[in-house]
Scaffold this active site. Sequence first.
Site, mmCIF file in Angstrom:
data_model
loop_
_atom_site.group_PDB
_atom_site.id
_atom_site.type_symbol
_atom_site.label_atom_id
_atom_site.label_comp_id
_atom_site.label_asym_id
_atom_site.label_seq_id
_atom_site.Cartn_x
_atom_site.Cartn_y
_atom_site.Cartn_z
ATOM 1 N N ARG A 72 0.829 -1.199 0.000
ATOM 2 C CA ARG A 72 0.000 0.000 0.000
ATOM 3 C C ARG A 72 0.867 1.253 0.000
ATOM 4 O O ARG A 72 1.843 1.348 0.753
ATOM 5 C CB ARG A 72 -0.929 0.017 1.221
ATOM 6 C CG ARG A 72 -1.838 -1.215 1.252
ATOM 7 C CD ARG A 72 -2.901 -1.132 2.289
ATOM 8 N NE ARG A 72 -3.679 -2.365 2.315
ATOM 9 C CZ ARG A 72 -4.661 -2.621 3.163
ATOM 10 N NH1 ARG A 72 -4.997 -1.701 4.061
ATOM 11 N NH2 ARG A 72 -5.315 -3.766 3.113
ATOM 12 N N ARG A 81 1.516 1.067 10.326
ATOM 13 C CA ARG A 81 1.173 1.562 8.989
ATOM 14 C C ARG A 81 2.389 1.400 8.075
ATOM 15 O O ARG A 81 3.264 2.261 8.011
ATOM 16 C CB ARG A 81 0.741 3.029 9.071
ATOM 17 C CG ARG A 81 -0.033 3.517 7.840
ATOM 18 C CD ARG A 81 -0.539 4.941 8.053
ATOM 19 N NE ARG A 81 -1.416 5.035 9.188
ATOM 20 C CZ ARG A 81 -2.729 4.748 9.171
ATOM 21 N NH1 ARG A 81 -3.286 4.353 8.051
ATOM 22 N NH2 ARG A 81 -3.451 4.863 10.250
ATOM 23 N N GLU A 105 -6.939 -0.626 15.348
ATOM 24 C CA GLU A 105 -7.534 -1.586 14.417
ATOM 25 C C GLU A 105 -6.560 -2.717 14.076
ATOM 26 O O GLU A 105 -5.392 -2.482 13.779
ATOM 27 C CB GLU A 105 -7.940 -0.878 13.127
ATOM 28 C CG GLU A 105 -8.554 -1.810 12.096
ATOM 29 C CD GLU A 105 -8.568 -1.218 10.693
ATOM 30 O OE1 GLU A 105 -8.580 -2.010 9.729
ATOM 31 O OE2 GLU A 105 -8.550 0.019 10.555
ATOM 32 N N SER A 144 -10.774 -5.724 9.967
ATOM 33 C CA SER A 144 -12.058 -5.199 9.508
ATOM 34 C C SER A 144 -12.791 -6.332 8.822
ATOM 35 O O SER A 144 -12.248 -6.959 7.911
ATOM 36 C CB SER A 144 -11.873 -4.043 8.514
ATOM 37 O OG SER A 144 -11.583 -2.845 9.182
ATOM 38 N N ARG A 160 0.504 -6.066 12.832
ATOM 39 C CA ARG A 160 -0.172 -5.440 13.970
ATOM 40 C C ARG A 160 -0.366 -6.431 15.114
ATOM 41 O O ARG A 160 -0.330 -6.056 16.289
ATOM 42 C CB ARG A 160 -1.504 -4.841 13.526
ATOM 43 C CG ARG A 160 -1.334 -3.667 12.566
ATOM 44 C CD ARG A 160 -2.634 -2.959 12.263
ATOM 45 N NE ARG A 160 -2.397 -1.846 11.341
ATOM 46 C CZ ARG A 160 -3.237 -0.830 11.179
ATOM 47 N NH1 ARG A 160 -4.376 -0.782 11.851
ATOM 48 N NH2 ARG A 160 -2.943 0.147 10.324
#
Length: 425
Positions: free
Chosen positions: A261, A276, A348, A351, A389
Amino acid sequence: MLDMKMIRQNPDEIKARLATRGVQAETIDELLAQDKKRRELVGQSESLKQERNTVSEAIAQAKRNKEDASEQIAAMREVGSKIKALDEELATVEAKVKDMAARLPNLPNPTIPVGADEEANVELRKVGTPRQFDFEPKAHWDIAEDLDILDFGRAAKVSGARFVFYKGWGARLERAIYNFMLDQHAEEGYTEVIPPYIVNHDSMYGTGQFPKFKEDVYSIEGQDMTLIPTAEVPLTNYYRDEVIPDEKLPVYFTAMSPSFRSEAGSAGRDTRGLIRMHQFHKVEMVKYTKPEDSYNELEKMTANAGNIMEKLGLPYHVITLSTGDMGFSAAMTHDLEVWMPAQDTYREISSCSNCEDFQARRAHIQYRDEKGKLQFVHTLNGSGLAVGRTMAAILENYQNEDGSVTIPEALRPYMGGLEKITKEN
């Protein structure tokens, strides 16, 4: 993609529901105007083609009768020119309608909270109690660098910011985490897949990343190919342009893959650590279901992600995202957020989303119902979990005052029985 017929028949409802996602009513009005123009052009073109057929028959008859057909031939040429001009205009309008429709987000489920951003999210439940430390907990990047299991500095030299080298027991722990996750999901009925890590643009369009979010991905220059931002893309496109046999539904897939990403627009956010990254591992869950089953399957998927957290002994909570915080393709999303002691907050880690038939329309994925009629499947996707994470959460929640990190019991079989990472091992 939304059903154009539904938009035409319920414009006010569509405007109201999409307004909660930041779409202006004027956008829908312009789409409807272009769609009306498209349908008018189709009608005009079809009418002229019928006229051309009639003239062609008259010409053929005149020739059979050895009569002069010059007037009919001239008329047919004129009609042909009009048809060509109309079809060219129609192609332009159709492309515009398709592009405008492709940029509209999914309709939010009517039951989810309405709000502009994360402030409107609603907590569903908390699981586990955050550990009370008798020392000041360190951030995961400090723990890892002190143990020499992560190296951000040399990764920045080799690749740039937001990259990392996993080393020694750090690499082993990363591998242990995703192998544990895959084994758990296999037990839950998911079929494990190793997917391609490069996909074509049709695949990115099918899941909703393209055309709106091209700046968020890494595309291969000069080719119709993109590094995957998540295994959701290849897994959801597995049945693109196919009709899934009714008896196969529901289909469960899981895959571990790297995710790439660009993190466009994230300057200054989470610049340290594993939260991130431009490249990270993620274990993905994807489901294809019948429409009547999809929300029950969403709850199951959320529970599957939560099961990983509970077996790892990580405190977390589950929230339902608001209309303004939800992803482009989702109709409803449950986020799982893990407790991060050094930040004193939840972050987070997964999801889980029901996209209903939004992606299936874009990717043309259907099944036949009990009456034999073709219907679009519903697609779901969720992280089970983001591996980096998860590692960050383990380092922070299982840290010890002497700088060592205790290995969660569930991971020890994957770590050769190691119970603790220390500076000595």
